[in-house]
Scaffold this motif. Structure first.
Motif, short mmCIF file in Angstrom:
data_model
loop_
_atom_site.label_atom_id
_atom_site.label_comp_id
_atom_site.label_asym_id
_atom_site.label_seq_id
_atom_site.Cartn_x
_atom_site.Cartn_y
_atom_site.Cartn_z
N LEU D 316 0.82 -1.20 0.00
CA LEU D 316 0.00 0.00 0.00
C LEU D 316 0.86 1.26 0.00
N SER D 319 2.08 1.84 -3.34
CA SER D 319 0.93 2.28 -4.09
C SER D 319 0.68 3.77 -3.84
N LEU D 353 -8.15 1.42 2.22
CA LEU D 353 -7.27 0.26 2.05
C LEU D 353 -6.41 0.05 3.29
N ALA D 391 -10.21 -1.51 -3.71
CA ALA D 391 -9.29 -2.01 -4.73
C ALA D 391 -9.83 -1.71 -6.12
N SER D 395 -8.08 0.85 -8.79
CA SER D 395 -7.74 0.33 -10.10
C SER D 395 -8.39 1.15 -11.22
N THR D 432 -1.09 -1.01 -11.24
CA THR D 432 -1.83 -0.73 -10.01
C THR D 432 -2.92 -1.76 -9.81
N MET D 436 -2.84 -4.44 -6.70
CA MET D 436 -3.92 -4.33 -5.71
C MET D 436 -4.65 -5.65 -5.61
#
Lengths: 478, 99, 168, 645, 521
Positions: D316, D319, D353, D391, D395, D432, D436
């Protein structure tokens, strides 16, 4: 006959008291010899009173220009009387302890004092010479007064041999000056020198030899070598006396000769003394750094201080000579003060004068340690003490005349001196005393009083120096 | 005779005396050398006095003599004490105090 | 004649002086010094100072030097400095210094100009040697030093007694 | 309400003060009440203030409230003043809103912790600093908040201070941030030197009105310099290349911290700042290009690392770095609003998340390794459901929040003439989606790989934790609707409209109007790419779980490179850290300081001592040598007199 | 209410108390402590009067007292006291820190308490005197007198290597200050030999009735500079500092770092700049570079110190470098920043030493490696330490930031490269302080002795809280401080800027005009 005797009253008092002491000496029981010391102290007081009586005379000469009566003479006579009185006071208990308590001691002190006064007052090289000799011979004997003590004896021998040697130089100098000017009278020499225009080289050489003689007396490098040994070996009160009295007298005579007889050679003697000053300060301070005997350390410190005084002479100005006078007063107070404590703390046979013996003194004898610290601080030239004002005055005289380099070297030397003065403080306050070290003897009340006066005096000179500064400035030679 | 001769002789004697002070080891010898130096000075005084036609120089010689006598007396006393304490007359042995 | 006498007395004085330094035994040194003093006395005669010359022989050579001889005899007659001189270098340095000093002094003394030396006070037209003149100057101009020097003698006496007196 | 904006930051500050000073003696309930109450109140007041703002005409939506003069020295004047305009309003809502939610969540998550009060004090302090940052009306005050959030980040990362790694991570965060801050500070100085003022209003007024002094720069002019310096600050705070290294390590902090600070709010401060300075950046094309380049490269770079990480929070974290890159890319291509839009939606789903991951970790009793999870779906369904939403959102699946904002960025990149940015962004989007869903599949699907001990207390989180999840899930779904793109024809883009006053002073270059159809097509492509990413993840991690390992062995070098994060930490250590420490110790301290300088000082002392020893030797106690000295001295004096004459 | 001779009162009250203490018997330790504390607190309260009645608009000297001190034919030394915006806060800093220092020694000093307290009080008088004196000689007197008690503080109550440190301290500082004394004397003579009064001499110089040749000015400047640079300490004159700090007792370190170092920078502002503006301008580039070296170098060396006190000592080198940098930027912000930074450094470093002292009292070690995880046992200590740490690294909202940012801004106006390099110090500051903090307070408790360490008690909190409050105050609301400094600093700045034309070797015109207005350089 118009011979005026009154300015000689203090001298007469001193000499007569000395004789009186000698007369009484055989009839005094050994344990009561301190009475003779008391007579000496009283004599200095009476002499001082006599001095005071005739203080307000205008400057003039008596005895065919031999004896000069002026503020300068007056100033130094005061100083010498104080020094002598305190030295006598300081000596009494010491002498009892060392079993050298004899009347001769005090008589010699008084004679030495009269010799010093003559040196300051003399207006003729011959009288100066005789004054020096009276002082010297008296101090030769005083230095060796503990005649069963090899150190004292050695001190005496060294002082005597080298002193006579230097005297010969001085005398040769007098001869050459006489030869080239036809006179030994200061004022006459000066008049002739200015009349003559160009001075004969023999005068110059004569002056150089005079400088050697005086340089020896006040322990200037390289004529200083006797000083540490003699100061170490002499009985401590004598050392105390010698570091201030003869030194001040030497400077008094030197300044008089230079200012009143040889101002025409000012450029020459300043340039020589400039170098000598640097050498003296530096050597005194540098070597003091490594000393372990407090007396010896103070001896080197005394050498260094002679160097500082020389800075004022080099300036060759009214300010400079005023500074010299003031500094000599300050130096007397602080050095005598320090010696009072060193003497009081020492044990029989002049023992316990090593740095290690001072360990932890801050706790065991707080007053003595504090007073000694103050005197050391003053010697180092830290503000609020007379030492600072004195140095300030000296250095400013040098700067006023453009001797910046000399002043810089002088202050760097001061920094160096801080190291060893403060080291003694380190030892007194910052080290823990070893186990089982005997406590120092209590200081005798009169010495205590003197030290207290010294403490107050040195602070007074540091905080409110105007009076003595003005006195010094007004007592300088024209 | 020129005064210069006397002066130079005087200087020579003075210097010999001075060298002797450093040269000699016996205390009394050193005294003798110092006496020599004083006498050298006396010679100068008398020479100046004579050539300047002044009496002063000779007066000084008196004083110098007195001083020399006084010094001699005291010096010899000190020497006697030295001899008593140490049993030596050599100045080189008098070096307890140094550095 | 004068020249001859100067060189004679001067030479003796010089030689005797060198002997004072060079001879190893104190006793001989002292004797040499006495000779030197006598030779100087001769020079004083040459310089028209007969009174001084007499005093030189009587007081100096006669009294002071005899005192020396007494002490020498008392302490260690004929004692020679024993052992090697550990400071031999010093002796050489001394000689060197002496030479330097002489070479400094010589030209200066040589250049001494009598004419430019002023003669102000106390000029005695008819020679300087007479005791009368001497006395006049001594007890007028130099009265104070004369008185004061008695103190010096007193000090010396006291000192000598203090130091040399046997312990009670 | 707007007159009360000063209360907004003061509330959390008061909370922090109460909890920090007295918290040790307070019961946990009171602590929670204080912390959540103050942040909740702040949120409410913020809503009120924003409502007030909305009630005004668009060109009056610039409210400045000055309280007192903080620093004044000559023209260098910084006042304590708050600025409320649409930009800060958006941030205000995000910060207080998400902040409040996460506070609530923390009550459950942190309930067992010893330093409960400490945690909430720091969290409140963070809110305070963040609010100062976004409300500040001048650069210097902004910097106060800027450093303040850094401090709180430091404190919270190091919350578990007995863990060495936590302490290290906190320190690293602070120091790396500081590096960026230096740039920021220099930027501020340059601004002051240029505009003689530190106030946003004055600075931007000068730029906008004195066009002769501040034209759109073609080369490196003063604005470019300012922009670049400020951007250095942004790279630090927002974890962009090359200063991103602290953020992954920051995961040492408690998970709510990661959610609030290292995902939703603090790390976006850089983006906020760049957008705030849009008048400067928009006139400095080179600076903008740098921003875009750094942003997009960071996006790709972090995404690649994220592909292979096995720590759930680290995935994460990378991300986050990657998404922040998007935001900068947006700003870099001139789409400032899009950047802020993404900032907002990202705050929702990334917070979600993290909180979800926290819930997972919580459920497993502290396990963070994805390889020791699996099949959790049935144990913690709420968490799974909400995380799955998130998620999808991240995305970029239509119509979730992430779709709108990310698509807006990609489209702007293309439309503003930056096809490379678009392309890289697209690839990154695919990645991504992949990582995820790799995370989702590894955690929630497949075999149960966790230990029996973990299974023992496996449980769904308490409502105080799940409620925030649900709330954020809703926001992740609908959050994008405030900024519907033009091609949907559902009315104008309200978000952009709202933002306009804040960007009014920015220079707007002319762009070719492109058709809505094209935009629609591009949106389709990006959704497609996302779906491909998800599909690949599904293929690898659900269908054939063993293939993951096979893939890893097949691309061994690359895999390791990614796993070890391109060895950047090692590189930094070796190039910067170690030489500095060793050089300082050996060369500077022991060499220069002790030997040369102190050696000289002591050397002087020693030289004096030595010369004293030497001179002492001269004083050898022998009368004859003393006499020699006197003689020598006499000769020297005579010689000197003759010479010196 | 108006108090006459307020400055004398503030200056000499501690010394008077010290003299009174002499009369208190040695055994009455509590009485001694209380007396000393009371005296210092009274001084502090009196000094607040100064701030309260201070006229911020007046750039000249206030509360002036001028009576003759030494009057001789040659010399006129005045007892001339006065403060302006520069010295005002330094006086207050002194009076503020001294009671805290006394309080901090409440229990840790057990041996020779009476001389200890006397030393502290005398020291206080010396320090206040330095900041108030307007006569050069008087200034010098205070400057030197203060060394003695400090010397004793280090030497008697210091650590194992205390004597070396004390001697080094005093020799180092004496060496510098004596040269200054010579310069003072020279200045006296060159200005006509009538006055040592700073105000008068400055007037002579400003009005042109006294003109120094460039050479004179340079050397005089250097002489003053060396004294001050050693005190600051400016690289490379700093090596006395770590030794002195490490060995001094806590109170000594606090005063040393808190006040004594400020005297150097104060001297630069008060003497070097107004008296020798031309030389100051000419020397500014080289001094700035030395200051920069100090900033970076001090920080780097601090980073690797194993001893807490040494670390703080080197950090002082770094911070004081910043102050010097700001002064020699000659910009409004630079000067103001430097002055504020003096206060800040006094507070934060003072507090750091207090804290280290508290740790030392408990653990009898200062080695960082002996610690670890102290935050477990002593959370309050840890958090206070953290606040002080943050203040030291210039976190906004605390005091350090205000000074730092102003100095940097001021420097930036003058020379951007310098500012950029100096800004690196911000990073390094964070590095070494946080690293130290981590190693001392964070992590696991590795040493069992640390586990039982007591947290700080009420007395210690009482010591720290005022400092923390002051830190926060300056950090949050520095305008009242800056406002009072402003006029006085302007006087200094104007003096420098109007000193010499462009031929001065330093681009003066660049300072006069605002660089941004003409476009960038």
């Amino acid at each position: 006959m118009g011979i005026e005797y009154s300015p000689l009253i203090p001298q007469l008092v001193l000499v007569l008291a000395g004789m009186l002491i000698m007369l009484l000496e055989p009839f005094t029981a050994p344990e009561r010899k301190s009475r003779l010391g008391q007579i000496a102290i009283v004599a200095t007081a009476v002499a001082a009173y006599g001095l005071k009586l005739q203080s307000n005379h205008r400057p003039h000469a008596i005895f065919h220009g031999m004896f000069l009566v002026d503020a300068y003479t007056y100033f130094f006579q005061w100083l010498f009387l104080v020094i002598t009185g305190i030295s006598a006071l300081l000596s009494m208990r010491f002498n009892e302890r060392e079993s050298i308590n004899r009347g001769e001691y005090y008589a010699l002190l008084l004679f030495a004092c009269s010799g010093m006064s003559l040196m300051a007052a003399s207006g003729d090289l011959i009288l100066t010479f005789i004054g020096i000799e009276i002082l010297s011979i008296a101090t030769y004997i005083l230095a060796g007064f503990k005649r069963d003590d090899v150190r004292s004896n050695e001190a005496s021998l060294k002082y005597f041999l080298l002193g006579s040697f230097a005297t010969a130089f001085l005398l040769y100098g007098i001869a050459l000056i006489y030869g080239s000017t036809g006179t030994t009278n200061y004022l006459a020499i000066r008049q002739l020198a200015s009349l003559q225009g160009s001075v004969q080289v023999t005068t110059l050489i004569g002056m150089g030899l005079l400088l050697v003689g005086f340089g020896f007396k006040v322990a200037l490098v390289p004529f200083h070598a006797w000083a540490p040994d003699v100061y170490e070996g002499a009985p401590s009160p004598v050392t105390a006396f010698m570091t201030v009295g003869p030194k001040a007298a030497g400077f008094a005579a030197l300044v008089r000769v230079l200012v009143q007889a040889l101002p025409g050679l000012g450029r020459d003697w300043t340039s020589i003394l400039w170098i000598v000053a640097i050498l003296t300060m530096t050597l005194g301070n540098v070597v003091a750094v490594r000393q372990t005997n407090v007396k010896r350390m103070l001896a080197y410190s005394a050498i260094a201080h002679a160097g500082y005084v020389l800075v004022g002479i080099v300036a060759n100005s009214r300010t400079g000579f005023g500074a010299v006078l003031f500094y000599l007063v300050v130096y007397t107070v602080m050095n005598l003060g320090a010696f009072c404590i060193v003497v009081s703390l020492s044990h029989k046979g002049d023992a316990r004068v090593y740095l290690d013996n001072y360990t932890g003194l801050g706790r065991k004898a707080p007053f003595a340690a504090a007073a000694l610290s103050l005197f050391l601080i003053s010697l180092a030239g830290i503000p609020l003490t007379g030492g600072f004002i004195g140095k300030f005055y000296l250095f400013s005289a040098a700067i006023q005349k453009g001797y910046i380099g000399l002043a810089i070297i002088a202050v760097l030397n001061s920094v160096l001196s801080v190291f060893y003065y403060f080291r003694l403080m380190v030892i007194m306050y910052m080290r823990e005393p070893p186990e089982g070290q005997p406590d120092p003897d209590p200081i005798s009340p009169p010495v205590m009083a003197i030290v207290a006066i010294g403490v107050v005096g040195i602070l007074w000179l540091g905080i409110n120096p105007a009076m003595i500064l003005n006195l010094a400035a007004n007592s300088t030679l024209p | 005779m020129d005064i210069v001769h006397y002066l130079i002789l005087s200087a020579l004697l003075f210097i010999i005396g001075a060298v002797g002070v450093i040269f000699k080891r016996n205390v009394i010898s050193i005294f003798l050398c110092i006496e020599l130096m004083l006498n050298a000075v006396n010679l100068s005084f008398v020479a100046f006095s004579s050539f300047l036609s002044q009496v002063h120089g000779q007066v000084f010689v008196f004083f110098v003599m007195v001083v020399a006598a006084a010094e001699a007396a005291v010096g010899l006393a000190i020497t006697i004490v030295l001899q008593r304490n140490r049993g030596t007359l050599s100045v080189d042995d008098a070096d307890i105090m140094k550095w | 004649m004068e020249k001859f006498l100067f060189y004679l007395f001067g030479g003796i004085a010089l030689l005797a002086a060198i002997n004072v330094v060079a001879l190893r035994r104190v006793f001989y040194s002292a004797i040499s010094l006495i000779i030197c003093l006598c030779a100087l006395s001769g020079l004083y005669m040459l310089l028209a100072a007969p009174f001084i010359a007499a005093v030189q022989v009587i007081v100096y050579a006669g009294a002071i030097m005899v005192l020396f001889l007494f002490v020498i005899m008392l302490l260690d007659p004929f004692s020679a400095s024993t052992g090697q001189d550990k400071k031999r270098l010093l002796s050489y340095a001394a000689i060197l210094l002496g030479i330097v000093a002489l070479s400094l002094l010589y030209p200066i003394l040589k250049a001494y100009d009598l004419a430019s030396a002023p003669r102000n006070a106390g000029i005695v037209p008819g020679g300087t040697g007479s005791v009368r003149h001497l006395g006049e100057v001594l007890f007028n101009d130099y009265l104070l030093p004369f008185e004061v020097i008695s103190v010096l003698i007193l000090v010396a006496i006291i000192g000598t007694v203090v130091l040399a007196k046997r312990r009670a | 309400m707007i007159d009360f904006i000063w209360i907004i930051p003061l509330l959390p500050l008061a909370g922090a003060a109460v909890n920090g000073l007295l918290g040790k003696r307070l019961p946990k309930a009171v602590i929670s009440l204080v912390a959540c109450g103050t942040s909740g109140m702040a949120f409410l007041i913020a809503i009120g203030a924003v409502m007030d703002l909305l009630g005004r005409a668009p060109d009056e939506r610039h409210i400045l409230r000055t309280f007192y003069t903080w620093i004044a020295s000559g023209d260098f004047v910084a006042r304590a003043e708050f600025l409320l305009d649409p930009l800060s309003a958006v941030m205000l809502l995000v910060v207080t809103g998400v902040g409040f939610v996460i506070h609530i969540y923390s009550i459950g998550y942190m309930h067992a912790e010893n330093g409960y009060y400490r945690f909430f004090a720091y969290m409140n302090l963070f809110l305070f600093s963040m609010l100062i940052l976004i409300l500040s009306g001048n650069f210097l005050l902004m910097f106060v908040g800027w450093e303040g959030v850094g401090l709180c980040s430091y404190l919270l990362i190091g919350y578990y201070f007995e863990k060495r790694s936590a302490g290290d991570a906190g320190k690293k965060a602070f120091i790396v941030n500081r590096i960026g801050d230096v740039g920021f500070v220099l930027g501020i100085f340059l601004i002051f030197a240029t505009f003689n003022s530190l106030d946003f209003a004055e600075v931007f007024r000068q730029i906008a009105t004195e066009t002769h002094r501040f034209p759109v720069e073609s080369g490196v002019g003063i604005l470019t310099a300012i922009g670049l310096l400020l951007f250095v600050g942004a790279t630090g705070k927002s974890a962009q290349l090359p200063l991103y290294v602290w953020l992954p390590d920051a995961m040492e902090g408690p998970t709510p911290v990661s959610a609030l600070i290292h995902a939703a709010t603090m790390v976006t401060a850089g983006v906020y700042m760049v957008v705030r300075c849009s008048p400067i950046f928009s006139r400095a094309p080179i600076a903008l290009a740098v921003v875009a380049a750094i942003g997009i490269v960071t996006a790709l770079f972090a995404a690649t690392i994220g592909l292979v990480q096995s720590d759930i929070k680290r995935v994460l974290a990378y991300s986050t770095v990657s998404q922040l890159g998007y935001m900068f890319a947006a700003a870099g291509v001139g789409a400032f609003s899009a950047g802020i839009f993404h900032l907002m939606t990202h705050a929702f789903f990334k917070a979600l998340l993290f909180l979800g991951a926290g819930s997972v970790i919580h459920a497993l009793g502290g396990e963070q390794d994805l390889t020791r999870m699996g099949g959790m779906r049935k144990y913690i369904p709420v968490t799974h459901a909400t995380m799955f939403t998130a998620a999808l959102a991240i995305s970029g699946i239509f119509p979730l929040a992430g779709f709108f904002s990310k698509d807006e960025i990609l489209w702007s990149a293309w439309a503003h003439g930056h096809p490379i940015v678009w392309l890289v962004g697209l690839i990154t989007a695919g990645m991504t989606a992949f990582y995820m869903f790799r995370l989702m599949f590894l955690a929630f699907h497949g075999q149960e790989r966790f230990s029996d001990e973990a299974r023992h207390h496996l449980h769904e989180s308490p409502p105080s934790m799940t409620m925030p999840l649900i709330l954020l899930a809703v926001l992740s779904i609908v959050g994008g609707l405030v900024g519907l793109p033009a091609w949907l024809n559902l009315g104008s883009n309200r978000f952009f409209k709202f933002m306009e006053p804040s960007l009014a002073l920015a220079y707007q270059p002319e762009h070719e109007e492109l058709s809505h159809g094209l935009e629609l097509g591009f949106a389709g492509i990006s959704v497609l790419v996302a779906i491909i990413g998800i599909w690949i993840a599904y293929g690898i991690y659900v269908k054939r779980p063993q293939s993951a390992e096979a893939l890893a062995t097949r691309t061994k070098g690359l895999y390791r490179l990614l796993l070890r994060k391109y060895y950047v930490d090692e590189l930094y250590d070796r190039v910067f850290v170690n030489p500095t420490v060793t050089g300082s110790r050996e060369t500077l301290w022991k060499g220069i300081d002790m030997q040369i300088i102190d050696g000289t000082v002591n050397g002087v002392g020693r030289a004096i001592m030595a010369s004293a020893g030497l001179l002492k030797g001269v004083q050898n106690g022998h009368v004859r040598s003393y006499a020699a000295w006197i003689f020598l001295g006499a000769v020297a004096v005579l010689f000197g007199l003759l010479m010196l004459r | 209410m108006e108090i006459r001779n307020i400055l004398s009162l503030v200056t000499y009250l501690p010394a008077a108390a010290a003299i009174l203490l002499l009369l208190v018997p040695r055994r009455a330790e509590n009485a001694i402590r209380r007396c000393a504390l009371l005296a210092s607190l009274a001084t502090f309260v009196l000094s607040l009067y100064l701030a309260y009645h201070f006229d911020a608009a007046n750039g000249g000297m206030q509360y002036v007292e001028n009576v003759p001190w030494i009057r001789t034919a040659t010399y006129r030394v005045g007892h001339h006291l006065g403060i302006d915006g520069i010295s005002l806060f330094l006086v207050i800093l002194t009076t503020f820190l001294t009671p805290l220092a006394i309080l901090s020694s409440w229990q840790s000093i057990t041996k020779r308490l009476k001389p200890y307290m006397i030393s502290l009080l005398v020291l206080e008088t010396g320090m206040i005197g330095v900041f108030c004196a307007l006569d050069l000689v008087l200034f010098y007197v205070f400057w030197e007198v203060m060394l003695i008690p400090m010397y004793f503080l280090i030497g008697i109550w210091g650590g194992t290597n205390r004597i070396y440190a004390a001697v080094k301290f005093i020799l180092y500082t004496m060496a510098g200050s004596l040269l200054m004394l010579l310069a003072i004397i020279y200045l006296f003579f060159v200005s006509g030999g009538t006055t040592f009064d700073l105000v008068e001499i400055t007037q002579f110089l400003a009005s042109g009735s006294l003109q120094l040749s460039r050479r004179e000015e340079f050397w005089l400047f250097m002489a003053f500079l060396v004294a001050f640079a050693i005190k600051v300490p400016l690289f490379p004159f700093h090596t006395w500092l770590p030794d002195a700090h490490v060995e001094a007792p806590t109170a000594g370190s606090v005063i040393l770092a808190g006040v004594l170092l400020k005297m150097g920078t104060y001297g630069l502002l008060r003497f070097c700049l107004p008296l020798f503006p031309g030389a100051a301008l000419a020397a500014a580039p080289s001094l700035s570079i030395l200051a920069l070296i100090g900033i970076i170098y001090g920080a780097l060396v601090a980073m690797v110190q194993p001893d807490l006190k040494k670390l703080v000592a080197y950090s002082s080198v770094s911070h004081m470098g910043l102050v010097v940098l700001g002064i020699f930027a000659f910009t409004t912000q630079g000067l103001a920043g430097s002055t504020v930074q003096m206060l800040n450094h006094g507070l934060s470093t003072g507090a750091l030493f207090l804290l280290v002292g508290m740790i030392y009292d408990r653990r009898h070690t200062r080695m960082i490696s002996d610690f670890g995880g102290l935050a477990h046992a002593s959370p309050v200590l840890a958090s206070m330490f953290l606040v002080v740490t943050l203040s030291s690294i210039g976190l906004p909202g605390l005091n350090g930031f205000v000074g730092e940012i102003l100095v940097l801004a001021g420097t930036f106006m003058q020379n951007r490269t310098y500012a950029a390099i100096a800004a690196l110090g911000m990073i390094l500051g964070a590095v070494y302080m946080l690293w130290m903090y981590q190693r001392v307070f964070l992590g696991k408790v590795t040493n069992p002795e640390n586990a039982q360490m007591k947290d700080i008690g009420l007395r210690e909190r009482l010591i720290l809280l005022p400092i923390l409050a002051a830190m926060l105050w300056i950090g949050v609301y520095s305008a009242p401080f800056l406002r009072r400094m402003d006029a006085s600093l302007q006087v200094v700045q104007q003096r420098v800027l109007h000193a010499r034309g462009p031929e001065g070797g330093f681009r003066v015109e660049q300072l006069r005009a605002f660089p941004g207005r003409e476009g960038s350089r």
